[in-house]
Design an enzyme around this catalytic site. Structure first.
Site, mmCIF file in Angstrom:
data_model
loop_
_atom_site.group_PDB
_atom_site.id
_atom_site.type_symbol
_atom_site.label_atom_id
_atom_site.label_comp_id
_atom_site.label_asym_id
_atom_site.label_seq_id
_atom_site.Cartn_x
_atom_site.Cartn_y
_atom_site.Cartn_z
ATOM 1 N N GLU A 46 78.769 -12.931 30.848
ATOM 2 C CA GLU A 46 79.644 -12.359 31.728
ATOM 3 C C GLU A 46 79.299 -10.932 31.342
ATOM 4 O OE1 GLU A 46 80.546 -14.930 30.030
ATOM 5 O OE2 GLU A 46 81.518 -16.429 31.381
ATOM 6 N N PHE A 81 94.651 -23.927 26.635
ATOM 7 C CA PHE A 81 93.118 -24.050 26.462
ATOM 8 C C PHE A 81 92.336 -22.848 27.331
ATOM 9 C CE2 PHE A 81 88.922 -25.270 27.978
ATOM 10 C CZ PHE A 81 88.343 -25.304 26.563
ATOM 11 N N GLN A 82 91.823 -21.931 26.772
ATOM 12 C CA GLN A 82 91.278 -20.943 27.294
ATOM 13 C C GLN A 82 92.432 -19.850 27.897
ATOM 14 O OE1 GLN A 82 87.796 -22.425 29.810
ATOM 15 N NE2 GLN A 82 86.559 -22.164 27.739
ATOM 16 N N LYS A 117 95.365 -20.556 38.189
ATOM 17 C CA LYS A 117 94.685 -21.491 38.879
ATOM 18 C C LYS A 117 95.331 -21.979 39.907
ATOM 19 C CE LYS A 117 91.583 -25.446 37.628
ATOM 20 N NZ LYS A 117 91.074 -26.217 36.578
ATOM 21 N N MET A 152 67.232 5.694 17.591
ATOM 22 C CA MET A 152 68.198 6.970 17.714
ATOM 23 C C MET A 152 68.839 7.007 16.291
ATOM 24 S SD MET A 152 69.158 9.634 19.346
ATOM 25 C CE MET A 152 68.880 9.624 20.959
HETATM 26 C C1 LIG Z 1 76.470 -2.133 21.713
HETATM 27 C C2 LIG Z 1 75.999 -0.627 20.793
HETATM 28 N N1 LIG Z 1 75.800 -1.204 19.267
HETATM 29 C C3 LIG Z 1 75.274 0.142 18.602
HETATM 30 C C4 LIG Z 1 74.750 1.091 19.115
HETATM 31 C C5 LIG Z 1 74.651 2.389 18.364
HETATM 32 N N2 LIG Z 1 72.999 2.734 18.523
HETATM 33 C C6 LIG Z 1 73.026 3.862 19.578
HETATM 34 S S1 LIG Z 1 71.314 4.085 19.734
HETATM 35 C C7 LIG Z 1 71.034 2.966 18.780
HETATM 36 C C8 LIG Z 1 69.617 2.395 18.402
HETATM 37 C C9 LIG Z 1 68.702 1.910 19.711
HETATM 38 O O1 LIG Z 1 67.700 1.387 19.259
HETATM 39 P P1 LIG Z 1 66.619 0.712 20.509
HETATM 40 O O2 LIG Z 1 67.286 -0.063 21.356
HETATM 41 O O3 LIG Z 1 65.404 0.304 19.648
HETATM 42 O O4 LIG Z 1 66.192 2.376 21.091
HETATM 43 P P2 LIG Z 1 65.476 3.440 20.621
HETATM 44 O O5 LIG Z 1 66.723 4.469 19.937
HETATM 45 O O6 LIG Z 1 64.692 2.909 19.454
HETATM 46 O O7 LIG Z 1 64.439 4.067 21.780
HETATM 47 C C10 LIG Z 1 72.137 2.089 18.123
HETATM 48 C C11 LIG Z 1 72.120 0.899 17.344
HETATM 49 C C12 LIG Z 1 75.433 1.152 20.554
HETATM 50 N N3 LIG Z 1 74.995 2.498 21.281
HETATM 51 N N4 LIG Z 1 75.605 0.397 21.515
#
Ligand SMILES: Cc1ncc(C[n+]2csc(CCOP(=O)(O)OP(=O)(O)O)c2C)c(N)n1
Lengths: 196, 588
Positions: free
Chosen positions: B77, B139-140, B189, B503
């Site tokens: 979803e 349920f659910q 429902k 990042m």
């Molecule tokens: C759902 C979620 N969890 C954690 C983060 C924190 N976060 C921001 S950027 C990042 C790294 C992303 O890594 P990648 O997808 O390999 O992309 P890159 O930065 O290497 O281009 C994380 C963990 C987020 N933005 N969203």
């Protein structure tokens, strides 16, 4: 910027879930709602929220706009205590034997603007209405007589400068918003409101 | 109305007990059929969804609407709602999602939060347990109304079929009007099953307590124009409001007449073509050098449909203190929220911009423009050249974007995930058209891109759609490859694989003494995974292969997954470190 008590008045539709929508505007910002009262308003079908918080005007004005943004909120005002007539009501339960024996009940009631609501053999319930200091004061007075239960209602407040919501509602009901409805209370009185 | 089977509802105690009195109009529809007829009346052509017990009646009705409504069966979803977001942002229409109660509904929460903060119009319809079971931990059963209240513009629970037309009419009206946003309608429902009299559908055009389109106040327009006309160093910042207001032409006319340099937030990208001479670049933490530095030197700052997010402003008490601020926004809560406006222009910018354009003097500000160009030259020399035309052995994310630009010539919709690759894509992708940059801006939701790209392609089937995703984010919603497989939707997927959560690694390198804590992430063989889903794929490790591979990806019909192995430890610059002012932006 000083923090003080503000009375927020919101006119809303009568809708399940709206209370939560409004409450989370405060809780999300870790702002404590000191008093909350929801009641009918001067207009049938329209509810009136009275909310009391202690905050700076800057914060209150932003909160008021966030509340007004909710789909089912018609209008929000906020006022200092000086700008409203407000009341809170309190009930006090005391043991009848003690109070009858030890206190001059009549003087006590008169001095505190209170009245007895229920008098039973085992306990008596007094009621008083007023500002916080007044309802608080009666607690102190009754404490020595074995106060059993105390409860205070939420604050209700009437805005001194308001001429009611009826005329505004008629504008709201029109399909095309008029100048009056689309006015932004906050933009209109920016000089008075914005402190940033 | 349509293939209605009375026995199915007679099984429900609710409906039999509330049998209509003699005089009531005869039932001609079930609630479920009404839902679908309303979607058609609202112009919906595509639904992203996933069935389950509490929404089976709607899916049953859908069986007979298959020729009129395209239902895309997603794999999760969350994928469904991100797809609907991509659809909405590519097409400018309302995205529609179906999910069942309980886990189906809770899986929507991230997407709702994302759509709420990025102002994306959605109508999500969730099934709910029978009304008589509400509150019994059936349920659910989950209290999805209260769970989603903070992340929806509006939500409503329907417990009787008679409520469906009004609830859905309001849902569509609220989702798309004013500042758009997500709406959730939870339908028990019994209401889906119940037969009722479905009168001719009337869309909603007015809710008395809701005023989406403010009246424009001419005195503020005049005050804004006066400020602009006496400005020596005016600077325009634009955001997604220009796109949401469908005011791209009005915006262009305004800056072209006033000759004011204009910079964009990442959600505003593409509203003005990248190559437009007045487009001076991107704002914010990883935005361009000039726009950040000169924010603190302009004398009049004109913010159009943007909300001064902290990623844009950096340290707020050192943000544009010298400037008089004109803020155009449709949402009054945004005005003065973060940055105090000298002149608030509350209104729909499609309406306010032409009024402003009429009053501003034609100017060109050549010396002021030159300052942006000087900063750009510095940035090109210090950062951009090495990123787009590297000479080292390792591939950079920037050169992938550069090669892609050369092949797509700015015609593609670029959908990005979250992280370094997102910043590179937003900085360097070329956009000729509006609604071309689809990214999770406000929430920064990893896992957004793959499903959003699927939705974008359904929303704009005539346009090429390229998803640019990190090796971390792609693993969050990789199951949506199944949706691509089953629908045959043509989405090009580029995974920029730096073998890190890049990042976060960059922050750990810069601010945590290179203590790389849990950012070293392994990947599966993506080409093999794609092959498992019968999606063509290719992996690129060297510069020589890059262009041919991109060409193959773009030219070969059908979806394609291209994994590009890029430098492990590249950093995104410029950067406004957190807690610093925009003027303290670093080039290295
Ligand atoms: C759902 C979620 N969890 C954690 C983060 C924190 N976060 C921001 S950027 C990042 C790294 C992303 O890594 P990648 O997808 O390999 O992309 P890159 O930065 O290497 O281009 C994380 C963990 C987020 N933005 N969203």
């Amino acid at each position: 910027m000083t923090r003080q008590e503000y009375n927020i008045t919101a006119y809303t539709e009568n809708q399940v879930g709206l209370l939560n929508r409004i409450a989370i505007i405060f809780s999300r910002r870790k702002i404590n709602i000191e008093s909350l009262n929801v009641s009918p308003s001067e207009i049938e079908g329209i509810h009136r929220f009275n909310i009391v918080i202690t905050e700076t005007e800057d914060v209150v004005s932003k909160l008021a706009r966030q509340i007004e943004k909710q789909v089912e909120v018609l209008k929000v005002y906020y006022n200092t205590n000086a700008d409203v007539i407000w009341q809170e009501m309190a009930l006090y339960k005391v043991p009848t034997d003690v109070i009858a024996e030890k206190a001059s009940v009549e003087r006590l009631l008169r001095e505190n603007g209170a009245r007895a609501v229920v008098i039973r053999k085992d306990y008596t319930v007094f009621e008083t209405t007023g500002h916080r200091e007044e309802t608080d004061n009666l607690i102190r007075v009754l404490q020595p007589y074995g106060l059993i239960e105390f409860v205070r209602s939420a604050r209700i407040a009437i805005i001194k400068a308001s001429d009611g919501f009826n005329h505004k509602l008629r504008e709201f009901e029109r399909r095309e918003p008029s100048e009056d409805v689309s006015e932004n209370e906050f933009l209109n009185s920016r000089d008075a409101v914005f402190t940033m | 109305m349509l293939n209605y089977e009375p026995t199915t509802i007679l099984a429900e105690p609710e409906t039999t007990s509330s049998a209509a009195p003699e005089t009531a109009p005869t039932p001609n529809s079930t609630g479920a059929e009404a839902v679908l007829n309303i979607l058609l009346a609202e112009g919906v052509d595509t639904i992203f969804g996933y069935p389950g017990g509490a929404i089976i009646p709607i899916y049953d009705a859908l069986y007979d609407f298959n020729d009129r409504l395209n239902h895309v069966l997603v794999r999760h979803e969350q994928g469904g709602i991100h797809a609907a977001q991509g659809y909405a942002r590519a097409s400018g229409r309302v995205g529609v999602v179906f999910a069942t109660s309980g886990p189906g509904a809770t899986n929507l929460v991230t997407g709702l939060a994302d759509a709420q903060i990025d102002s994306t119009p959605l109508v999500c319809i969730t099934g709910q347990v029978f009304a008589h079971l509400l509150g019994t931990d059936a349920f659910q059963e989950t209290d999805i109304i209260n769970i989603t209240t903070p992340v929806t513009k509006w939500n409503y629970q329907v417990t009787k079929a008679e409520e469906i037309p009004e609830a859905l009419a309001k849902a569509f009206y609220i989702a798309r009007s004013g500042r758009p946003g997500p709406v959730l309608i939870d339908i028990t429902k019994n209401a889906q099953l119940q037969a009722f009299h479905f009168a001719p559908y009337a869309p909603c055009a007015h809710i008395r307590s809701y005023r989406p389109v403010p009246i424009v106040r001419p005195e503020y327009i005049r005050a804004a124009a006066a400020l602009i006309n006496q400005a020596e160093r005016p600077f325009v910042l634009w955001g997604q409001g220009v796109i949401l207001g469908k005011a791209e032409q009005e915006f262009k006319a305004f800056i072209e007449k006033s000759g004011i340099p204009a910079a964009w937030t990442i959600l505003g990208a593409g509203a003005l073509p990248t190559d437009h001479p007045l487009n001076v670049g991107m704002l914010g933490m990883h935005g361009n050098y000039g726009p950040n530095v000169l924010t603190n030197e302009c004398d009049v700052l004109i913010a159009i449909g943007m909300r001064f997010d902290d990623r844009v402003t950096g340290r707020l008490d050192k943000y544009a203190r010298q400037a008089q601020v004109i803020h155009l926004d449709i949402d009054p809560t945004e005005i003065d929220k973060n940055v105090a406006a000298t002149v608030p222009v509350w209104g729909d910018c499609k309406e306010t911009l032409p009024l402003l354009t009429a009053l501003v003097n034609a100017k060109s500000h050549p010396e002021w423009h030159q300052r942006f160009q000087n900063y750009m030259a510095e940035e090109v020399a210090a950062v951009i050249n090495d990123e787009l035309f590297p000479t080292g052995e390792e591939l950079t994310m920037g050169e992938v974007l550069q090669q892609l630009n050369e092949l797509t010539e700015g015609e593609a919709i670029i959908v990005t995930d979250v992280g370094q690759h997102q910043m590179v894509a937003c900085r360097y992708a070329k956009f000729n058209h509006t609604r071309s940059n689809i990214t999770s801006g406000g929430l920064g939701t990893m896992g957004f891109a793959l499903p959003a790209a699927i939705g974008a392609k359904f929303g704009a089937p005539e346009r090429p759609v390229v998803a640019i995703i990190g090796d971390g984010g792609v693993q969050m919603t990789i199951q949506e490859l199944g949706t691509i497989m089953q629908t045959g939707v043509d989405v090009k997927i580029i995974i920029l694989n730096n073998r890190f959560l890049g990042m976060v690694r960059q922050w750990q390198e810069l601010f945590n003494a290179r203590r790389y804590s849990f950012v070293d992430i392994q990947s599966p063989d993506y080409v093999a995974v794609a092959a498992g889903y019968r999606i063509a794929g290719r992996r690129v490790e060297t510069r020589d292969e890059l262009q041919p591979a991109l060409r193959q990806m773009l030219e070969q019909p059908g979806s394609f997954l291209l994994e590009v192995m890029v430098a492990k430890e590249n950093n995104i610059f410029p950067m406004v470190p957190q807690g610093c002012s925009v003027a303290e932006i670093r080039l290295c």
